[in-house]
Design an enzyme around this catalytic site. Structure first.
Site, PDB file in Angstrom:
ATOM      1  CD  GLU A  23       3.579   8.744 -19.280  1.00  0.00           C
ATOM      2  OE1 GLU A  23       3.064   8.066 -18.369  1.00  0.00           O
ATOM      3  OE2 GLU A  23       3.318   8.556 -20.483  1.00  0.00           O
ATOM      4  CB  ALA A  41      -0.934  -0.021   1.209  1.00  0.00           C
ATOM      5  CG  HIS A  76     -10.257 -10.480 -33.465  1.00  0.00           C
ATOM      6  ND1 HIS A  76      -8.904 -10.562 -33.220  1.00  0.00           N
ATOM      7  CD2 HIS A  76     -10.789 -11.622 -32.959  1.00  0.00           C
ATOM      8  CE1 HIS A  76      -8.635 -11.691 -32.590  1.00  0.00           C
ATOM      9  NE2 HIS A  76      -9.754 -12.357 -32.433  1.00  0.00           N
ATOM     10  CD  GLU A 115       3.948  -3.538  -9.473  1.00  0.00           C
ATOM     11  OE1 GLU A 115       5.169  -3.700  -9.558  1.00  0.00           O
ATOM     12  OE2 GLU A 115       3.163  -4.399  -9.046  1.00  0.00           O
ATOM     13  CB  ALA A 118       0.619  10.425  -2.799  1.00  0.00           C
ATOM     14  NE  ARG A 154     -14.470 -11.733 -41.134  1.00  0.00           N
ATOM     15  CZ  ARG A 154     -15.770 -11.592 -41.264  1.00  0.00           C
ATOM     16  NH1 ARG A 154     -16.594 -12.602 -41.049  1.00  0.00           N
ATOM     17  NH2 ARG A 154     -16.273 -10.421 -41.603  1.00  0.00           N
TER      18      ARG A 154
HETATM   19  N1  CAA Z   1      16.542   1.623  -5.184  1.00  0.00           N
HETATM   20  C1  CAA Z   1      17.063   2.099  -4.024  1.00  0.00           C
HETATM   21  N2  CAA Z   1      16.951   3.398  -3.673  1.00  0.00           N
HETATM   22  C2  CAA Z   1      16.295   4.222  -4.519  1.00  0.00           C
HETATM   23  C3  CAA Z   1      15.733   3.777  -5.730  1.00  0.00           C
HETATM   24  C4  CAA Z   1      15.877   2.407  -6.053  1.00  0.00           C
HETATM   25  N3  CAA Z   1      15.357   1.905  -7.195  1.00  0.00           N
HETATM   26  N4  CAA Z   1      15.157   4.826  -6.342  1.00  0.00           N
HETATM   27  C5  CAA Z   1      15.350   5.914  -5.560  1.00  0.00           C
HETATM   28  N5  CAA Z   1      16.032   5.532  -4.451  1.00  0.00           N
HETATM   29  C6  CAA Z   1      16.495   6.390  -3.368  1.00  0.00           C
HETATM   30  C7  CAA Z   1      17.462   7.430  -3.926  1.00  0.00           C
HETATM   31  O1  CAA Z   1      18.791   6.934  -3.932  1.00  0.00           O
HETATM   32  C8  CAA Z   1      17.299   8.583  -2.966  1.00  0.00           C
HETATM   33  O2  CAA Z   1      18.031   8.292  -1.805  1.00  0.00           O
HETATM   34  P1  CAA Z   1      18.820   9.477  -1.011  1.00  0.00           P
HETATM   35  O3  CAA Z   1      17.775  10.481  -0.653  1.00  0.00           O
HETATM   36  O4  CAA Z   1      19.411   8.786   0.163  1.00  0.00           O
HETATM   37  O5  CAA Z   1      19.814  10.029  -1.962  1.00  0.00           O
HETATM   38  C9  CAA Z   1      15.811   8.524  -2.612  1.00  0.00           C
HETATM   39  O6  CAA Z   1      15.409   7.175  -2.870  1.00  0.00           O
HETATM   40  C10 CAA Z   1      14.966   9.492  -3.403  1.00  0.00           C
HETATM   41  O7  CAA Z   1      15.117   9.170  -4.773  1.00  0.00           O
HETATM   42  P2  CAA Z   1      14.700  10.175  -5.954  1.00  0.00           P
HETATM   43  O8  CAA Z   1      15.274  11.531  -5.681  1.00  0.00           O
HETATM   44  O9  CAA Z   1      15.030   9.512  -7.236  1.00  0.00           O
HETATM   45  O10 CAA Z   1      13.109  10.273  -5.763  1.00  0.00           O
HETATM   46  P3  CAA Z   1      12.035  11.066  -6.616  1.00  0.00           P
HETATM   47  O11 CAA Z   1      11.085  11.726  -5.714  1.00  0.00           O
HETATM   48  O12 CAA Z   1      12.689  11.912  -7.654  1.00  0.00           O
HETATM   49  O13 CAA Z   1      11.164   9.887  -7.297  1.00  0.00           O
HETATM   50  C11 CAA Z   1      10.424   8.343  -8.965  1.00  0.00           C
HETATM   51  C12 CAA Z   1      11.587   9.126  -8.288  1.00  0.00           C
HETATM   52  C13 CAA Z   1      11.147   7.371  -9.852  1.00  0.00           C
HETATM   53  C14 CAA Z   1       9.509   9.235  -9.787  1.00  0.00           C
HETATM   54  C15 CAA Z   1       9.598   7.572  -7.887  1.00  0.00           C
HETATM   55  O14 CAA Z   1       8.854   8.470  -7.098  1.00  0.00           O
HETATM   56  C16 CAA Z   1       8.660   6.540  -8.472  1.00  0.00           C
HETATM   57  O15 CAA Z   1       9.070   5.431  -8.806  1.00  0.00           O
HETATM   58  N6  CAA Z   1       7.355   6.865  -8.607  1.00  0.00           N
HETATM   59  C17 CAA Z   1       6.341   5.910  -9.047  1.00  0.00           C
HETATM   60  C18 CAA Z   1       5.679   5.249  -7.889  1.00  0.00           C
HETATM   61  C19 CAA Z   1       5.020   3.954  -8.284  1.00  0.00           C
HETATM   62  O16 CAA Z   1       5.563   3.147  -9.016  1.00  0.00           O
HETATM   63  N7  CAA Z   1       3.834   3.728  -7.738  1.00  0.00           N
HETATM   64  C20 CAA Z   1       3.142   2.509  -7.959  1.00  0.00           C
HETATM   65  C21 CAA Z   1       2.387   2.107  -6.747  1.00  0.00           C
HETATM   66  S1  CAA Z   1       2.371   0.403  -6.381  1.00  0.00           S
HETATM   67  C22 CAA Z   1       1.386  -0.361  -7.510  1.00  0.00           C
HETATM   68  O17 CAA Z   1       0.986   0.131  -8.527  1.00  0.00           O
HETATM   69  C23 CAA Z   1       1.128  -1.769  -7.140  1.00  0.00           C
HETATM   70  C24 CAA Z   1      -0.141  -2.377  -7.563  1.00  0.00           C
HETATM   71  O18 CAA Z   1      -1.084  -2.461  -6.798  1.00  0.00           O
HETATM   72  C25 CAA Z   1      -0.221  -3.008  -8.886  1.00  0.00           C
END
Ligand code: CAA
Length: 377
Positions: A366, A123, A337, A362, A129, A267
């Site tokens: 973008e 979650a 189709h 996930e 957000a 078809r």
């Molecule tokens: N592995 C480890 N650490 C990571 C990381 C990774 N892949 N990506 C970022 N971090 C760490 C960074 O190193 C950084 O650490 P420090 O602050 O210590 O330097 C910190 O996290 C912040 O990273 P960013 O500055 O890159 O963060 P950001 O705010 O710019 O966000 C983003 C980057 C890629 C846009 C991210 O917010 C993101 O992936 N957003 C999408 C969220 C998402 O996928 N949501 C899906 C929800 S779940 C779902 O859909 C499941 C379902 O039910 C099907």
């Protein structure tokens, strides 16, 4: 370098294919129509070891690694895309436990999650957000021996059936990504309830709900990792989750292509099967080529995970390419189709709806491009 699957990986693929073709595919249409969560099928998948494929054997999993998991998930998605996301999100809930859990937490949750006795959810998303989890407001107040959690999560896959929820929420006063933590919330915890069930365009047999936390008391022992590590835990889990969605996309794309090939052979127009026209053949050839490319991109990301080397970029590339590819293949398969493809009677209509969300959840396409651009630039 080898493009050869091991005999164990081939066996996993065949086992998952056999299960999907016998137990999922014949029911998928009805489950979609009735929006019915396939609880029985999920239990059987647990018995077959399909719900904990990347959990090591010592914690009750199959321990077959990410390549084996991807191969199986592709087959499950071919049979029923909804069941595939149920399997994939269960994995998403296991990954943080495995990587950040204490020994006691691993022992308590991993084996039942792997056997299908328990179902997991992850979650993160809130009404305000989505792509930016740093905007979340669900707050866990430190009350000494427990946290008092208040807030609402939306679009939570498996939420209504989940026994264990990995909850990412705010514990600190810092803004954005800082000050987030991961908590393990068990079903039945006072103050935790399941809210509205979403009515979706596709994947209608998967469970997507709102989760509500109202003065929900979560014991301190259920903190996963350290306070403030929540964003990192979510990102690490999503790296792995994205291989899952790439695999799901591949399974749906293969199902679309097979439907298109079958229909093109049956078809007849202008006195012959439409598959004899070059216009149709080219659509099929393009689809087959794109599936092949996505397959190797996905298995490459999975292999890197198995090798223990960085795979963030590769997982995002696989998710981006496979999901967009699957949407293109579905579009063309429905086009082949003609008018029949627009009718519910034909399977392609469901596949076309199911595939759409792969470019969204996930991490949208973008977001994947943000991750990839940061890595390569
Ligand atoms: N592995 C480890 N650490 C990571 C990381 C990774 N892949 N990506 C970022 N971090 C760490 C960074 O190193 C950084 O650490 P420090 O602050 O210590 O330097 C910190 O996290 C912040 O990273 P960013 O500055 O890159 O963060 P950001 O705010 O710019 O966000 C983003 C980057 C890629 C846009 C991210 O917010 C993101 O992936 N957003 C999408 C969220 C998402 O996928 N949501 C899906 C929800 S779940 C779902 O859909 C499941 C379902 O039910 C099907």
């Amino acid at each position: 370098m080898s493009f050869q699957l091991t005999s164990e990986q081939e066996m996993i693929r065949l086992m998952a294919r056999d299960f999907a073709r016998k137990e999922l595919e014949p029911n998928a249409r009805q489950w979609d129509e009735q929006e019915r969560f396939p609880q029985e099928a999920v239990k059987k998948m647990g018995n077959l070891g399909l719900m904990g494929m990347m959990i090591p054997v010592e914690y009750g999993g199959a321990g077959v690694g990410a390549v084996g998991y991807s191969l199986a998930l592709q087959e499950i998605a071919y049979g029923c895309a909804s069941t595939a996301v149920t399997m994939s999100v269960t994995n998403l809930s296991q990954d943080p436990l495995l990587k950040f859990g204490t020994e006691a937490q691993k022992k308590k949750y991993l084996a039942p999650l792997a056997s299908g006795e328990m179902l997991g959810a992850f979650a993160v998303t809130e009404p305000n957000a989505g792509s930016d989890p740093g905007g979340m407001v669900t707050y866990a107040e430190d009350k000494g021996d427990h946290y008092l959690v208040n807030g609402t999560k939306v679009f939570i896959t498996n939420g209504g059936y989940a026994d264990v929820i990995i909850l990412i929420c705010r514990t600190g006063t810092e803004k954005g990504n800082r000050g987030l933590s991961a908590l393990i919330v068990e079903k039945g915890t006072p103050g935790y309830s399941v809210g509205r069930k979403e009515e979706k365009m596709g994947l209608r047999a998967s469970d997507t709900v709102e989760l509500i936390f109202e003065d929900c008391r979560v014991p301190k022992a259920n903190l996963l990792g350290k306070e403030g590590q929540g964003f990192k835990i979510a990102m690490v889990a999503l790296d792995s989750g994205r291989i899952g969605i790439a695999s799901q996309s591949l399974g749906i794309a293969r199902a679309c292509l097979d439907e298109a090939i079958r229909y093109a052979g049956e078809r007849k127009q202008f006195g012959k099967a439409i598959g004899s026209f070059q216009a149709i053949q080219w659509m099929i050839a393009d689809g087959a080529t794109q599936i092949e490319a996505a397959n190797w991109l996905t298995l490459y990301a999975a292999d890197r995970k198995d090798q223990g080397v960085a795979f963030t970029k590769e997982a995002s590339m696989a998710k981006l390419f496979s999901s967009e590819m699957a949407n293109r293949v579905a579009y063309k398969a429905l086009q082949i189709h003609g008018g029949y493809g627009y009718m519910k009677e034909y399977k392609i209509e469901r596949l076309y709806r199911d595939v759409r969300v792969t470019c969204i959840y996930e991490g949208t396409s973008e977001v994947q491009r943000i991750v990839i651009a940061r890595e390569v630039m």
